[in-house]
Design a protein around this motif. Structure first.
Motif, PDB file in Angstrom:
ATOM      1  N   ARG A 281       0.823  -1.213   0.000  1.00  0.00           N
ATOM      2  CA  ARG A 281       0.000   0.000   0.000  1.00  0.00           C
ATOM      3  C   ARG A 281       0.853   1.256   0.000  1.00  0.00           C
ATOM      4  O   ARG A 281       0.407   2.319  -0.455  1.00  0.00           O
ATOM      5  N   ASP A 282       2.062   1.159   0.530  1.00  0.00           N
ATOM      6  CA  ASP A 282       2.938   2.329   0.603  1.00  0.00           C
ATOM      7  C   ASP A 282       4.354   1.919   0.203  1.00  0.00           C
ATOM      8  O   ASP A 282       5.223   1.699   1.055  1.00  0.00           O
ATOM      9  N   PRO A 283       4.630   1.824  -1.086  1.00  0.00           N
ATOM     10  CA  PRO A 283       5.955   1.378  -1.544  1.00  0.00           C
ATOM     11  C   PRO A 283       7.095   2.288  -1.090  1.00  0.00           C
ATOM     12  O   PRO A 283       8.251   1.847  -1.047  1.00  0.00           O
ATOM     13  N   ALA A 284       6.787   3.528  -0.740  1.00  0.00           N
ATOM     14  CA  ALA A 284       7.841   4.454  -0.305  1.00  0.00           C
ATOM     15  C   ALA A 284       8.225   4.257   1.162  1.00  0.00           C
ATOM     16  O   ALA A 284       9.197   4.864   1.632  1.00  0.00           O
ATOM     17  N   LEU A 285       7.483   3.431   1.882  1.00  0.00           N
ATOM     18  CA  LEU A 285       7.769   3.218   3.301  1.00  0.00           C
ATOM     19  C   LEU A 285       9.140   2.574   3.472  1.00  0.00           C
ATOM     20  O   LEU A 285       9.431   1.532   2.864  1.00  0.00           O
ATOM     21  N   GLU A 286       9.977   3.176   4.287  1.00  0.00           N
ATOM     22  CA  GLU A 286      11.340   2.681   4.462  1.00  0.00           C
ATOM     23  C   GLU A 286      11.383   1.572   5.505  1.00  0.00           C
ATOM     24  O   GLU A 286      10.854   1.713   6.596  1.00  0.00           O
ATOM     25  N   GLY A 287      12.041   0.482   5.147  1.00  0.00           N
ATOM     26  CA  GLY A 287      12.235  -0.618   6.084  1.00  0.00           C
ATOM     27  C   GLY A 287      10.945  -1.352   6.389  1.00  0.00           C
ATOM     28  O   GLY A 287       9.888  -1.079   5.806  1.00  0.00           O
ATOM     29  N   GLU A 288      11.030  -2.292   7.313  1.00  0.00           N
ATOM     30  CA  GLU A 288       9.871  -3.065   7.730  1.00  0.00           C
ATOM     31  C   GLU A 288      10.181  -3.756   9.044  1.00  0.00           C
ATOM     32  O   GLU A 288      11.328  -3.799   9.495  1.00  0.00           O
ATOM     33  N   LEU A 289       9.139  -4.282   9.676  1.00  0.00           N
ATOM     34  CA  LEU A 289       9.312  -5.018  10.919  1.00  0.00           C
ATOM     35  C   LEU A 289       9.977  -6.368  10.649  1.00  0.00           C
ATOM     36  O   LEU A 289       9.842  -6.927   9.555  1.00  0.00           O
ATOM     37  N   GLU A 290      10.675  -6.883  11.666  1.00  0.00           N
ATOM     38  CA  GLU A 290      11.414  -8.132  11.519  1.00  0.00           C
ATOM     39  C   GLU A 290      11.032  -9.097  12.644  1.00  0.00           C
ATOM     40  O   GLU A 290      10.852  -8.665  13.790  1.00  0.00           O
ATOM     41  N   PRO A 291      10.913 -10.392  12.358  1.00  0.00           N
ATOM     42  CA  PRO A 291      10.589 -11.352  13.420  1.00  0.00           C
ATOM     43  C   PRO A 291      11.704 -11.433  14.451  1.00  0.00           C
ATOM     44  O   PRO A 291      12.887 -11.506  14.107  1.00  0.00           O
ATOM     45  N   ALA A 292      11.311 -11.389  15.722  1.00  0.00           N
ATOM     46  CA  ALA A 292      12.308 -11.377  16.795  1.00  0.00           C
ATOM     47  C   ALA A 292      12.048 -12.439  17.862  1.00  0.00           C
ATOM     48  O   ALA A 292      12.780 -12.503  18.845  1.00  0.00           O
ATOM     49  N   LEU A 293      11.017 -13.268  17.687  1.00  0.00           N
ATOM     50  CA  LEU A 293      10.678 -14.288  18.680  1.00  0.00           C
ATOM     51  C   LEU A 293      10.836 -15.672  18.071  1.00  0.00           C
ATOM     52  O   LEU A 293      10.263 -15.963  17.012  1.00  0.00           O
ATOM     53  N   GLU A 294      11.621 -16.523  18.735  1.00  0.00           N
ATOM     54  CA  GLU A 294      11.797 -17.905  18.297  1.00  0.00           C
ATOM     55  C   GLU A 294      11.764 -18.812  19.513  1.00  0.00           C
ATOM     56  O   GLU A 294      12.139 -18.397  20.624  1.00  0.00           O
ATOM     57  N   VAL A 295      11.339 -20.053  19.297  1.00  0.00           N
ATOM     58  CA  VAL A 295      11.332 -21.051  20.362  1.00  0.00           C
ATOM     59  C   VAL A 295      12.228 -22.203  19.927  1.00  0.00           C
ATOM     60  O   VAL A 295      12.073 -22.731  18.823  1.00  0.00           O
ATOM     61  N   PHE A 296      13.161 -22.572  20.804  1.00  0.00           N
ATOM     62  CA  PHE A 296      14.168 -23.589  20.497  1.00  0.00           C
ATOM     63  C   PHE A 296      13.823 -24.883  21.233  1.00  0.00           C
ATOM     64  O   PHE A 296      13.478 -24.863  22.423  1.00  0.00           O
ATOM     65  N   ALA A 297      13.948 -26.022  20.518  1.00  0.00           N
ATOM     66  CA  ALA A 297      13.601 -27.307  21.127  1.00  0.00           C
ATOM     67  C   ALA A 297      14.427 -28.421  20.488  1.00  0.00           C
ATOM     68  O   ALA A 297      14.892 -28.314  19.346  1.00  0.00           O
ATOM     69  N   HIS A 298      14.572 -29.508  21.260  1.00  0.00           N
ATOM     70  CA  HIS A 298      15.335 -30.654  20.790  1.00  0.00           C
ATOM     71  C   HIS A 298      14.514 -31.574  19.893  1.00  0.00           C
ATOM     72  O   HIS A 298      13.304 -31.732  20.081  1.00  0.00           O
ATOM     73  N   VAL A 299      15.201 -32.184  18.938  1.00  0.00           N
ATOM     74  CA  VAL A 299      14.645 -33.356  18.278  1.00  0.00           C
ATOM     75  C   VAL A 299      14.651 -34.482  19.315  1.00  0.00           C
ATOM     76  O   VAL A 299      15.686 -34.806  19.890  1.00  0.00           O
ATOM     77  N   GLN A 300      13.496 -35.055  19.578  1.00  0.00           N
ATOM     78  CA  GLN A 300      13.346 -36.024  20.660  1.00  0.00           C
ATOM     79  C   GLN A 300      13.326 -37.467  20.174  1.00  0.00           C
ATOM     80  O   GLN A 300      13.792 -38.379  20.866  1.00  0.00           O
ATOM     81  N   SER A 301      12.777 -37.662  18.971  1.00  0.00           N
ATOM     82  CA  SER A 301      12.662 -39.022  18.458  1.00  0.00           C
ATOM     83  C   SER A 301      12.555 -38.977  16.940  1.00  0.00           C
ATOM     84  O   SER A 301      12.024 -38.015  16.371  1.00  0.00           O
ATOM     85  N   LEU A 302      13.082 -40.043  16.303  1.00  0.00           N
ATOM     86  CA  LEU A 302      12.973 -40.226  14.851  1.00  0.00           C
ATOM     87  C   LEU A 302      12.350 -41.601  14.619  1.00  0.00           C
ATOM     88  O   LEU A 302      13.022 -42.550  14.216  1.00  0.00           O
ATOM     89  N   PRO A 303      11.062 -41.748  14.894  1.00  0.00           N
ATOM     90  CA  PRO A 303      10.454 -43.081  14.975  1.00  0.00           C
ATOM     91  C   PRO A 303      10.238 -43.763  13.632  1.00  0.00           C
ATOM     92  O   PRO A 303      10.092 -44.994  13.586  1.00  0.00           O
ATOM     93  N   GLU A 304      10.198 -42.992  12.548  1.00  0.00           N
ATOM     94  CA  GLU A 304       9.966 -43.588  11.234  1.00  0.00           C
ATOM     95  C   GLU A 304      10.464 -42.620  10.178  1.00  0.00           C
ATOM     96  O   GLU A 304      10.614 -41.418  10.435  1.00  0.00           O
ATOM     97  N   PRO A 305      10.731 -43.117   8.958  1.00  0.00           N
ATOM     98  CA  PRO A 305      11.229 -42.223   7.905  1.00  0.00           C
ATOM     99  C   PRO A 305      10.248 -41.074   7.651  1.00  0.00           C
ATOM    100  O   PRO A 305       9.034 -41.257   7.640  1.00  0.00           O
ATOM    101  N   GLY A 306      10.809 -39.883   7.488  1.00  0.00           N
ATOM    102  CA  GLY A 306       9.998 -38.723   7.172  1.00  0.00           C
ATOM    103  C   GLY A 306       9.325 -38.067   8.355  1.00  0.00           C
ATOM    104  O   GLY A 306       8.539 -37.134   8.177  1.00  0.00           O
ATOM    105  N   LEU A 307       9.611 -38.535   9.564  1.00  0.00           N
ATOM    106  CA  LEU A 307       8.953 -37.976  10.751  1.00  0.00           C
ATOM    107  C   LEU A 307       9.961 -37.731  11.867  1.00  0.00           C
ATOM    108  O   LEU A 307      10.735 -38.622  12.236  1.00  0.00           O
ATOM    109  N   ALA A 308       9.936 -36.521  12.402  1.00  0.00           N
ATOM    110  CA  ALA A 308      10.703 -36.189  13.610  1.00  0.00           C
ATOM    111  C   ALA A 308       9.719 -35.712  14.666  1.00  0.00           C
ATOM    112  O   ALA A 308       8.796 -34.966  14.378  1.00  0.00           O
ATOM    113  N   ILE A 309       9.913 -36.182  15.884  1.00  0.00           N
ATOM    114  CA  ILE A 309       9.116 -35.724  17.018  1.00  0.00           C
ATOM    115  C   ILE A 309       9.966 -34.728  17.799  1.00  0.00           C
ATOM    116  O   ILE A 309      11.087 -35.035  18.206  1.00  0.00           O
ATOM    117  N   ILE A 310       9.420 -33.543  17.996  1.00  0.00           N
ATOM    118  CA  ILE A 310      10.145 -32.453  18.650  1.00  0.00           C
ATOM    119  C   ILE A 310       9.608 -32.264  20.060  1.00  0.00           C
ATOM    120  O   ILE A 310       8.401 -32.320  20.298  1.00  0.00           O
TER     121      ILE A 310
END
Length: 406
Positions: A281-310
């Protein structure tokens, strides 16, 4: 008989002390706020409000983190917006001096909490939309020998609270005038419930309705403030509300207040999409907001091909309107100089209380104990799952433990 002292309570996702390194010194899962994007977002939104001649009162219910409130105020915010009396008291106890509560203050215990805070020096505002509540507030605050600042809430058909039409506004203004303990100081609205075939036009029309209403009330002499407040704006349409407020007359004679909340950490999908629309809507707007929240977790299990349990679940991360979004993988044997692996093509398919089902390529090089950083869609629903969150730098060193007050 000697009693043993129980071990100290340790909140999830926090180290015993700082400095610490997120990937090696913190029991996961842990919620992290990235220092550089956070600072960028604080400055970006404050500059946006300033450029449009508006005050900024960020909605604190997003984070309920007084340390972040203070950063927002230090960046130039006019005050903090909150939703409840309990939130208001929590913020005031941590040094917040001005609160705009964009809800009706209902119930004597809630009124008592607010009255105590006002007596202790809090500058407080709430909204009203009905005569019954006005009379209750008038009687309560008169008995406490206090003046309560109120704003008329302007609603929409099918929306949440608020007067639906001019007749209701007029009747409410008359009810407020009959209560000496109440001071009518402006008008408030929320555009986030607006829908329809042309949302943009509808939001613009609502912004104009807010402006026209506050001008009408000021001209009638109903407003008891030299520079009356006009306020709206969630995190999706703040540019359109700022556009409606950005008028010479409002800059000179009113106090326009924007109150987005999610901008402080932004997100990876819902509001990321809203930001793209704002830029379009406003191409002249300088910059933009940036994602700053992340959640970190372990891979807990790999029970079958193509699937990871986190080892991550509904108790740790928001899952509405979208499931957690995998971003990067950190291998358990790498040091903190190793580059993480981009896993944005992987997909969460299911979330339970403590587990995420992650669809991964059959050929993916992943092992139990690896760590995955997840992004969120709508940050509010992640913050309320943590009592302590970690402020980290670009190398994931923990710089500060940030407490929340939910």
């Amino acid at each position: 008989m000697n009693k043993t002292t129980p071990p100290a309570t340790r909140q999830k996702g926090t180290p015993w002390s700082t400095p610490a390194q997120l990937l090696t010194d913190v029991p996961l899962p842990a919620a992290a706020i990235l220092e550089t994007p956070l600072a960028h977002n604080l400055a970006w939104m404050q500059r946006f409000a300033d450029d449009h001649g508006a005050k900024l009162a960020p909605h604190g219910k997003t984070t309920m983190a007084p340390a972040l409130f203070q950063r927002q105020l230090e960046a130039g915010a006019w005050g903090i917006t909150l939703a409840t009396a309990v939130q208001t008291v929590a913020a005031h106890a941590h040094g917040i001096a001005r609160v705009l509560m964009v809800n009706q203050l209902v119930g004597r215990p809630n009124m008592a909490l607010v009255a105590d805070a006002i007596e202790a020096g809090l500058e407080y505002y709430c909204v009203v939309d009905g005569a019954d509540n006005v009379r209750d507030l008038g009687a309560f605050f008169a008995a406490r020998n206090l003046t309560l600042n109120v704003l008329v809430e302007l609603g929409i058909d099918g929306g949440r609270c608020g007067c639906r039409d001019a007749e209701q506004v007029d009747a409410l203004v008359a009810a407020i005038a009959a209560e000496p303990a109440l001071a009518l100081v402006g008008i408030e609205g929320y555009e986030g419930m607006i829908g329809g075939d042309d949302e943009i036009a509808a939001v613009r029309a609502y912004g104009e309705r807010l402006v026209d209403t506050v001008k009408t009330l000021r001209a009638s002499g109903a407003l008891q403030r030299e520079a009356p407040i006009v306020t709206a704006s969630g995190s999706k349409w703040f540019d359109l509300i700022a556009e409606a407020f950005d008028k010479a007359e409002l800059r000179e004679h009113y106090t326009p207040v924007l109150r987005p909340g999610c901008y402080v950490v932004h997100d990876h999908k819902l509001y990321a999409g809203a930001m793209e629309a704002i830029k379009a809507r406003d191409p002249a707007l300088e910059g933009e907001l940036e994602p700053a929240l992340e959640v970190f977790a372990h891979v807990q299990s790999l029970p079958e091909p193509g699937l990871a349990i986190i080892a991550l679940g509904k108790r740790d991360i928001g899952h509405e309107p979208d499931l957690p979004l995998p971003l990067r993988l950190y291998r358990r044997h790498d040091d903190d100089t190793s580059a993480p692996v981009d896993v944005r093509s992987w997909r969460a398919t299911k979330i339970m209380d403590q587990h995420v089902f992650l669809e991964i390529p059959d050929s993916a090089e992943v092992a139990v104990g690896d760590v995955i950083a997840f992004g969120t869609s709508h940050p509010c629903l992640t913050f309320d799952k943590w009592r302590r969150m970690l402020l980290v730098d670009e190398r994931l060193a923990v710089k500060e433990v940030i407490e929340t007050c939910f």
